[in-house]
Design a protein around this motif. Structure first.
Motif, PDB file in Angstrom:
ATOM      1  N   ASP A   1       0.855  -1.180   0.000  1.00  0.00           N
ATOM      2  CA  ASP A   1       0.000   0.000   0.000  1.00  0.00           C
ATOM      3  C   ASP A   1       0.897   1.237   0.000  1.00  0.00           C
ATOM      4  OD1 ASP A   1      -2.424   1.332  -0.024  1.00  0.00           O
ATOM      5  OD2 ASP A   1      -2.901   0.950   2.082  1.00  0.00           O
ATOM      6  N   TYR A   2       0.299   2.395  -0.267  1.00  0.00           N
ATOM      7  CA  TYR A   2       1.063   3.643  -0.300  1.00  0.00           C
ATOM      8  C   TYR A   2       0.245   4.738   0.345  1.00  0.00           C
ATOM      9  CZ  TYR A   2       3.902   7.494  -2.180  1.00  0.00           C
ATOM     10  OH  TYR A   2       4.711   8.603  -2.317  1.00  0.00           O
ATOM     11  N   ASP A   3       0.885   5.501   1.203  1.00  0.00           N
ATOM     12  CA  ASP A   3       0.276   6.679   1.816  1.00  0.00           C
ATOM     13  C   ASP A   3       0.844   7.885   1.076  1.00  0.00           C
ATOM     14  OD1 ASP A   3      -0.392   8.897   3.333  1.00  0.00           O
ATOM     15  OD2 ASP A   3       0.096   7.960   5.252  1.00  0.00           O
ATOM     16  N   PRO A   4       0.100   8.445   0.097  1.00  0.00           N
ATOM     17  CA  PRO A   4       0.655   9.530  -0.720  1.00  0.00           C
ATOM     18  C   PRO A   4       0.896  10.819   0.062  1.00  0.00           C
ATOM     19  CG  PRO A   4      -1.640   9.137  -1.304  1.00  0.00           C
ATOM     20  CD  PRO A   4      -1.257   8.079  -0.317  1.00  0.00           C
ATOM     21  N   GLU A   5       0.134  11.058   1.121  1.00  0.00           N
ATOM     22  CA  GLU A   5       0.345  12.275   1.916  1.00  0.00           C
ATOM     23  C   GLU A   5       1.658  12.208   2.689  1.00  0.00           C
ATOM     24  OE1 GLU A   5      -3.048  13.225   4.294  1.00  0.00           O
ATOM     25  OE2 GLU A   5      -4.405  13.086   2.582  1.00  0.00           O
ATOM     26  N   ALA A   6       1.926  11.051   3.290  1.00  0.00           N
ATOM     27  CA  ALA A   6       3.167  10.873   4.054  1.00  0.00           C
ATOM     28  C   ALA A   6       4.316  10.400   3.165  1.00  0.00           C
ATOM     29  CB  ALA A   6       2.952   9.879   5.183  1.00  0.00           C
ATOM     30  N   LYS A   7       3.984   9.993   1.930  1.00  0.00           N
ATOM     31  CA  LYS A   7       4.979   9.470   0.980  1.00  0.00           C
ATOM     32  C   LYS A   7       5.691   8.252   1.561  1.00  0.00           C
ATOM     33  CE  LYS A   7       5.485  13.913  -1.165  1.00  0.00           C
ATOM     34  NZ  LYS A   7       5.728  15.204  -0.643  1.00  0.00           N
ATOM     35  N   ARG A   8       4.907   7.301   2.067  1.00  0.00           N
ATOM     36  CA  ARG A   8       5.435   6.090   2.685  1.00  0.00           C
ATOM     37  C   ARG A   8       4.776   4.853   2.086  1.00  0.00           C
ATOM     38  NH1 ARG A   8       8.171   9.716   3.957  1.00  0.00           N
ATOM     39  NH2 ARG A   8       9.077  10.191   5.993  1.00  0.00           N
ATOM     40  N   LEU A   9       5.591   3.828   1.826  1.00  0.00           N
ATOM     41  CA  LEU A   9       5.063   2.519   1.476  1.00  0.00           C
ATOM     42  C   LEU A   9       4.590   1.860   2.763  1.00  0.00           C
ATOM     43  CD1 LEU A   9       7.803   1.153  -0.950  1.00  0.00           C
ATOM     44  CD2 LEU A   9       5.541   1.990  -1.562  1.00  0.00           C
ATOM     45  N   LEU A  10       3.521   1.069   2.662  1.00  0.00           N
ATOM     46  CA  LEU A  10       2.969   0.393   3.828  1.00  0.00           C
ATOM     47  C   LEU A  10       2.892  -1.103   3.559  1.00  0.00           C
ATOM     48  CD1 LEU A  10      -0.069   2.782   4.456  1.00  0.00           C
ATOM     49  CD2 LEU A  10       2.242   2.968   5.395  1.00  0.00           C
ATOM     50  N   VAL A  11       3.434  -1.871   4.481  1.00  0.00           N
ATOM     51  CA  VAL A  11       3.346  -3.321   4.436  1.00  0.00           C
ATOM     52  C   VAL A  11       2.706  -3.756   5.746  1.00  0.00           C
ATOM     53  CG1 VAL A  11       4.661  -5.478   4.425  1.00  0.00           C
ATOM     54  CG2 VAL A  11       5.363  -3.582   2.949  1.00  0.00           C
ATOM     55  N   ASN A  12       1.702  -4.619   5.665  1.00  0.00           N
ATOM     56  CA  ASN A  12       1.018  -5.088   6.850  1.00  0.00           C
ATOM     57  C   ASN A  12       1.469  -6.522   7.118  1.00  0.00           C
ATOM     58  OD1 ASN A  12      -1.130  -6.129   8.634  1.00  0.00           O
ATOM     59  ND2 ASN A  12      -2.112  -4.161   8.190  1.00  0.00           N
ATOM     60  N   THR A  13       1.925  -6.774   8.327  1.00  0.00           N
ATOM     61  CA  THR A  13       2.387  -8.108   8.691  1.00  0.00           C
ATOM     62  C   THR A  13       1.940  -8.406  10.109  1.00  0.00           C
ATOM     63  OG1 THR A  13       4.308  -9.595   8.682  1.00  0.00           O
ATOM     64  CG2 THR A  13       4.663  -7.352   9.516  1.00  0.00           C
ATOM     65  N   GLU A  14       2.384  -9.525  10.618  1.00  0.00           N
ATOM     66  CA  GLU A  14       2.045  -9.894  11.983  1.00  0.00           C
ATOM     67  C   GLU A  14       3.298  -9.820  12.845  1.00  0.00           C
ATOM     68  OE1 GLU A  14      -0.331 -13.435  14.278  1.00  0.00           O
ATOM     69  OE2 GLU A  14      -0.852 -12.936  12.227  1.00  0.00           O
ATOM     70  N   ARG A  15       3.118  -9.381  14.068  1.00  0.00           N
ATOM     71  CA  ARG A  15       4.247  -9.291  14.996  1.00  0.00           C
ATOM     72  C   ARG A  15       4.926 -10.660  15.103  1.00  0.00           C
ATOM     73  NH1 ARG A  15       5.934  -5.339  17.180  1.00  0.00           N
ATOM     74  NH2 ARG A  15       4.018  -4.298  17.766  1.00  0.00           N
ATOM     75  N   GLY A  16       6.264 -10.622  15.042  1.00  0.00           N
ATOM     76  CA  GLY A  16       7.042 -11.852  15.177  1.00  0.00           C
ATOM     77  C   GLY A  16       7.416 -12.513  13.873  1.00  0.00           C
ATOM     78  N   ARG A  17       6.827 -12.079  12.768  1.00  0.00           N
ATOM     79  CA  ARG A  17       7.218 -12.650  11.476  1.00  0.00           C
ATOM     80  C   ARG A  17       8.647 -12.214  11.156  1.00  0.00           C
ATOM     81  NH1 ARG A  17       2.039 -13.197   8.512  1.00  0.00           N
ATOM     82  NH2 ARG A  17       0.989 -14.766   9.755  1.00  0.00           N
ATOM     83  N   GLN A  18       9.326 -12.995  10.326  1.00  0.00           N
ATOM     84  CA  GLN A  18      10.739 -12.744  10.036  1.00  0.00           C
ATOM     85  C   GLN A  18      10.988 -11.331   9.521  1.00  0.00           C
ATOM     86  OE1 GLN A  18      13.353 -15.191  10.485  1.00  0.00           O
ATOM     87  NE2 GLN A  18      14.505 -13.300  10.388  1.00  0.00           N
ATOM     88  N   LYS A  19      10.167 -10.854   8.589  1.00  0.00           N
ATOM     89  CA  LYS A  19      10.397  -9.507   8.039  1.00  0.00           C
ATOM     90  C   LYS A  19      10.231  -8.428   9.099  1.00  0.00           C
ATOM     91  CE  LYS A  19       5.884  -9.586   5.819  1.00  0.00           C
ATOM     92  NZ  LYS A  19       5.761 -11.018   6.002  1.00  0.00           N
ATOM     93  N   GLU A  20       9.296  -8.640  10.025  1.00  0.00           N
ATOM     94  CA  GLU A  20       9.090  -7.673  11.101  1.00  0.00           C
ATOM     95  C   GLU A  20      10.284  -7.676  12.052  1.00  0.00           C
ATOM     96  OE1 GLU A  20       7.678  -6.385  15.144  1.00  0.00           O
ATOM     97  OE2 GLU A  20       8.208  -8.425  14.559  1.00  0.00           O
ATOM     98  N   ARG A  21      10.772  -8.848  12.405  1.00  0.00           N
ATOM     99  CA  ARG A  21      11.949  -8.945  13.289  1.00  0.00           C
ATOM    100  C   ARG A  21      13.178  -8.343  12.619  1.00  0.00           C
ATOM    101  NH1 ARG A  21      10.492 -14.516  13.653  1.00  0.00           N
ATOM    102  NH2 ARG A  21      12.581 -15.026  12.912  1.00  0.00           N
ATOM    103  N   ASN A  22      13.360  -8.635  11.325  1.00  0.00           N
ATOM    104  CA  ASN A  22      14.510  -8.096  10.592  1.00  0.00           C
ATOM    105  C   ASN A  22      14.449  -6.572  10.516  1.00  0.00           C
ATOM    106  OD1 ASN A  22      15.319 -10.729  10.121  1.00  0.00           O
ATOM    107  ND2 ASN A  22      14.690 -10.742   7.984  1.00  0.00           N
ATOM    108  N   ALA A  23      13.263  -6.027  10.200  1.00  0.00           N
ATOM    109  CA  ALA A  23      13.110  -4.571  10.065  1.00  0.00           C
ATOM    110  C   ALA A  23      13.340  -3.865  11.389  1.00  0.00           C
ATOM    111  CB  ALA A  23      11.721  -4.237   9.519  1.00  0.00           C
ATOM    112  N   ARG A  24      12.984  -4.518  12.480  1.00  0.00           N
ATOM    113  CA  ARG A  24      13.200  -3.946  13.801  1.00  0.00           C
ATOM    114  C   ARG A  24      14.703  -3.857  14.100  1.00  0.00           C
ATOM    115  NH1 ARG A  24       9.489  -3.009  17.243  1.00  0.00           N
ATOM    116  NH2 ARG A  24       7.920  -4.341  16.332  1.00  0.00           N
TER     117      ARG A  24
END
Length: 129
Positions: free
Chosen positions: A37-60
């Motif tokens: 997803d994209y928030d055009p006002e904030a100019k940010r990409l948005l990815v929705n995941t669940e806490r504890g998933r590998q991508k969430e842990r890596n990004a943290r």
């Protein structure tokens, strides 16, 4: 910060799958397909995941990410982003996954059980190709 060009905003209005690349603790790449997803006002990409998933842990642990997506209607039209995760937020994440479910699955609510809690990964684009 670099905004997503206006002519690519349509990718966030249809079921476009993206691939998000993060780095594991030992520096190995971890690539996973995601709804995007994209928030055009904030100019940010948005990815929705669940806490504890590998991508969430890596990004943290290491906020540098790469994202690529291909237009589902034209595989030669793509967008590639290198950026940084600025925030991992739970506020509004459940409503956001329901919103994405409407686009990707044509259902009102996300059909899978939430085992922990939903998290929105907010990505600041630094380079857009």
């Amino acid at each position: 910060m670099v905004p997503i060009p206006e002519e690519y905003h349509d990718l966030f209005e249809k079921p476009t799958f993206a691939h998000v690349g993060t780095l594991t603790a030992d520096g190995a790449p971890h690539i996973t397909p995601v709804w995007i997803d994209y928030d055009p006002e904030a100019k940010r990409l948005l990815v929705n995941t669940e806490r504890g998933r590998q991508k969430e842990r890596n990004a943290r642990a290491n906020p540098v990410v790469g994202v690529s997506m291909t237009d589902p209607d034209d595989p030669y039209r793509y967008l590639s982003v290198v950026g940084e995760v600025e925030e991992l937020q739970t506020d509004g994440a459940r409503a956001h996954i329901d919103e994405l479910s409407q686009r990707y699955l044509d259902v009102e609510e996300y059909p899978n059980p939430v085992e922990t809690e939903r998290v929105i990964v907010r990505i600041r684009p630094d380079r857009v190709l």
